[in-house]
Design a protein around this motif. Structure first.
Motif, short mmCIF file in Angstrom:
data_model
loop_
_atom_site.label_atom_id
_atom_site.label_comp_id
_atom_site.label_asym_id
_atom_site.label_seq_id
_atom_site.Cartn_x
_atom_site.Cartn_y
_atom_site.Cartn_z
N GLY A 190 24.46 30.94 39.24
CA GLY A 190 23.16 31.62 39.58
C GLY A 190 22.87 31.54 41.21
N THR A 191 23.77 30.30 41.84
CA THR A 191 23.22 30.22 42.94
C THR A 191 24.68 31.04 43.88
OG1 THR A 191 23.99 27.46 42.18
CG2 THR A 191 24.69 28.71 44.68
N ASP A 192 23.55 31.84 45.09
CA ASP A 192 23.73 32.91 45.71
C ASP A 192 24.53 32.38 46.77
OD1 ASP A 192 24.94 35.49 46.41
OD2 ASP A 192 23.00 35.91 46.41
N THR A 193 25.18 32.80 47.58
CA THR A 193 26.01 32.35 48.79
C THR A 193 26.07 33.06 49.64
OG1 THR A 193 28.33 31.68 48.12
CG2 THR A 193 26.59 29.47 48.13
N MET A 194 27.12 33.52 50.91
CA MET A 194 26.83 33.81 52.14
C MET A 194 27.91 35.18 51.74
SD MET A 194 26.08 32.36 55.57
CE MET A 194 26.04 33.83 56.62
N PHE A 195 29.11 35.12 51.18
CA PHE A 195 29.82 36.12 51.22
C PHE A 195 29.92 36.75 49.97
CE2 PHE A 195 30.25 33.33 55.31
CZ PHE A 195 29.87 34.59 56.26
N GLN A 196 30.40 37.79 49.47
CA GLN A 196 30.38 38.22 48.11
C GLN A 196 32.53 38.05 47.96
OE1 GLN A 196 30.81 42.17 47.16
NE2 GLN A 196 29.38 41.27 45.30
N THR A 197 32.99 37.32 47.15
CA THR A 197 34.36 37.49 47.29
C THR A 197 34.93 38.87 45.82
OG1 THR A 197 35.02 35.58 45.88
CG2 THR A 197 34.94 35.55 48.30
N VAL A 198 34.54 38.37 44.71
CA VAL A 198 34.26 38.85 43.69
C VAL A 198 33.45 39.76 42.99
CG1 VAL A 198 35.77 39.16 41.49
CG2 VAL A 198 36.54 37.59 43.05
N PRO A 199 32.56 40.72 42.97
CA PRO A 199 31.86 41.10 42.29
C PRO A 199 32.10 42.08 40.62
CG PRO A 199 33.62 43.06 43.09
CD PRO A 199 33.72 42.00 43.37
N THR A 200 31.24 41.65 40.30
CA THR A 200 30.95 41.47 39.12
C THR A 200 31.87 42.05 38.19
OG1 THR A 200 28.56 40.09 39.37
CG2 THR A 200 29.43 40.77 36.48
N ASP A 201 32.02 43.18 38.59
CA ASP A 201 32.71 43.88 37.56
C ASP A 201 34.04 44.28 38.01
OD1 ASP A 201 32.37 45.02 39.86
OD2 ASP A 201 32.30 47.24 40.05
N LEU A 202 34.37 43.27 38.33
CA LEU A 202 36.21 43.27 38.98
C LEU A 202 36.41 41.68 38.51
CD1 LEU A 202 36.34 44.09 42.35
CD2 LEU A 202 37.22 45.60 40.29
N ILE A 203 35.43 40.56 37.54
CA ILE A 203 34.89 39.69 37.21
C ILE A 203 36.15 39.68 35.15
CG2 ILE A 203 34.74 37.58 36.30
CD1 ILE A 203 32.94 37.22 38.94
N THR A 204 37.18 39.41 34.91
CA THR A 204 37.43 40.11 33.62
C THR A 204 36.54 38.44 32.89
OG1 THR A 204 39.75 40.80 34.57
CG2 THR A 204 39.43 40.14 32.31
N ARG A 205 37.52 36.99 33.12
CA ARG A 205 36.66 36.27 32.85
C ARG A 205 36.19 34.79 33.77
NH1 ARG A 205 42.14 37.31 30.21
NH2 ARG A 205 42.42 37.98 28.30
N LEU A 206 35.15 34.48 32.44
CA LEU A 206 34.29 33.01 33.26
C LEU A 206 34.89 32.12 32.46
CD1 LEU A 206 32.52 31.45 34.54
CD2 LEU A 206 30.85 32.49 33.47
N VAL A 207 35.55 31.30 33.37
CA VAL A 207 35.24 29.91 32.06
C VAL A 207 34.79 28.92 32.86
CG1 VAL A 207 37.22 28.02 31.87
CG2 VAL A 207 38.37 30.55 31.74
N THR A 208 34.09 27.96 32.28
CA THR A 208 33.11 27.03 32.45
C THR A 208 32.49 26.51 31.96
OG1 THR A 208 30.49 26.76 33.35
CG2 THR A 208 30.46 28.86 31.41
N ASP A 209 31.84 24.99 31.91
CA ASP A 209 31.67 24.01 30.99
C ASP A 209 29.82 23.77 30.01
OD1 ASP A 209 29.18 21.52 32.89
OD2 ASP A 209 30.19 23.56 33.46
N GLU A 210 29.45 23.34 29.59
CA GLU A 210 28.78 23.22 28.42
C GLU A 210 26.96 23.41 29.51
OE1 GLU A 210 28.87 19.68 26.02
OE2 GLU A 210 30.89 20.72 24.39
N LEU A 211 26.60 23.40 28.91
CA LEU A 211 25.23 23.87 29.97
C LEU A 211 24.62 22.85 29.57
CD1 LEU A 211 24.10 28.09 29.43
CD2 LEU A 211 25.67 26.84 31.21
#
Length: 302
Positions: free
Chosen positions: A205-226
């Motif tokens: 949910g954090t947005d910063t200035m310069f986009q690097t990977v648009p969502t439709d190019l992300i295959t996987r997200l590895v994150t931690d427990e919320l």
């Protein structure tokens, strides 16, 4: 103490604040609300940031001490996505540095990177070949950037790219606060058949200035427990899954057997990434769709 930490780092998770000040997350959350009411900081998705919308980039010394348990768990789970003999690219960042330490045990691996820290982590690994990009050294994160780095990646093709960043949203995808870093990350993405984003919950949910990977190019997200009751982060996670991102959640304790949150709608992937790629995780690869949907619901209730 809380305000000083946020000013020094730009963004800090409630979990990390509670650890440093040696109190409960409930107490930290109350103090953060009071500081927000005074306009001194903003609450955002299980953490606190400097006021004013976009977050600024922290230097390596600050970032290396943030969310260390979460980064370890994410790196443990992400390492399971890499197979013997693969060729991959690994971007700059403290989370990707943790991943590199685990990749040292994968035989026959070829790693292309613009990060001196990633290269250092793999320097003495047996049967792992490290290929450095060219470019100009950016001292704040020990990464090679600029036209030299981007040109060295032209014509390259690897199976996976592992990237981190400063923020991740379903609307814009992965972003960072530095233009030169963003440009090199985009070149790394172009070289890979699959893109794996490593991002702890504070970046959701954090947005910063310069986009690097648009969502439709992300295959996987590895994150931690919320964190408990972080409905906004859970909503963002579900929105990413709805857009076709395969999600794995690793335990902050370092257990690589993380939960899976399946994409409820799979968007078509461009170029060589078309088709379904199974999510690999340490637990329950054969679980039923009903059980998986239950995990999504559980995340939303936390």
């Amino acid at each position: 103490m809380i305000l000083e930490m946020v000013r020094a780092n730009g963004a800090v998770s409630l979990r990390e604040l509670a650890r440093v000040v040696q109190t409960s997350e409930v107490t930290v959350r109350r103090d953060v609300r009071a500081l927000e009411a005074e306009g001194l900081l903003d609450r955002r998705h299980g953490g606190a940031v400097l006021p004013g919308g976009f977050t600024r980039e922290s230097g390596f010394p600050q970032k290396s001490h943030l969310a260390t348990a979460e980064k370890t768990a994410i790196a443990d789970l992400a390492a399971g996505l890499v197979e013997e003999g693969e060729a991959i690219v690994v971007g700059a960042g403290t989370t990707t540095q943790e991943l590199a330490r685990r990749l040292a045990r994968v035989p026959g691996l070829t790693v292309v990177t613009n990060s001196l820290l990633v290269a250092q982590a793999l320097a003495h690994a047996n049967r792992v070949e490290v290929v450095m990009t060219g470019g100009t050294l950016r001292g704040s994160n020990y990464a090679l950037v600029g036209s030299g780095a981007e040109q060295s990646l032209q014509g390259l093709r690897v199976s996976k790219a592992f990237l981190s960043g400063s923020g991740l949203t379903a609307e814009r995808g992965l972003s960072t606060s530095n233009m030169l870093s963003a440009s090199v990350d985009r070149a790394l993405v172009q070289a890979a058949a699959e893109v794996v984003v490593l991002a702890d919950h504070t970046k959701l949910g954090t947005d910063t200035m310069f986009q690097t990977v648009p969502t439709d190019l992300i295959t996987r997200l590895v994150t931690d427990e919320l964190p408990a009751h972080d409905d906004r982060a859970a909503t963002e996670l579900q929105a990413l899954a709805d857009q076709g991102v395969q999600i794995a959640v690793a335990g902050a304790s370092g257990n690589p057997g993380g939960e899976q949150v399946p994409a409820t709608r799979r968007a078509p992937l461009p170029g060589p990434r078309r088709g379904h790629v199974a999510l690999r995780s340490g637990a329950g690869l054969g679980e039923s769709a009903a059980a998986e949907r239950g995990r999504v619901a559980d995340l939303r209730r936390r």
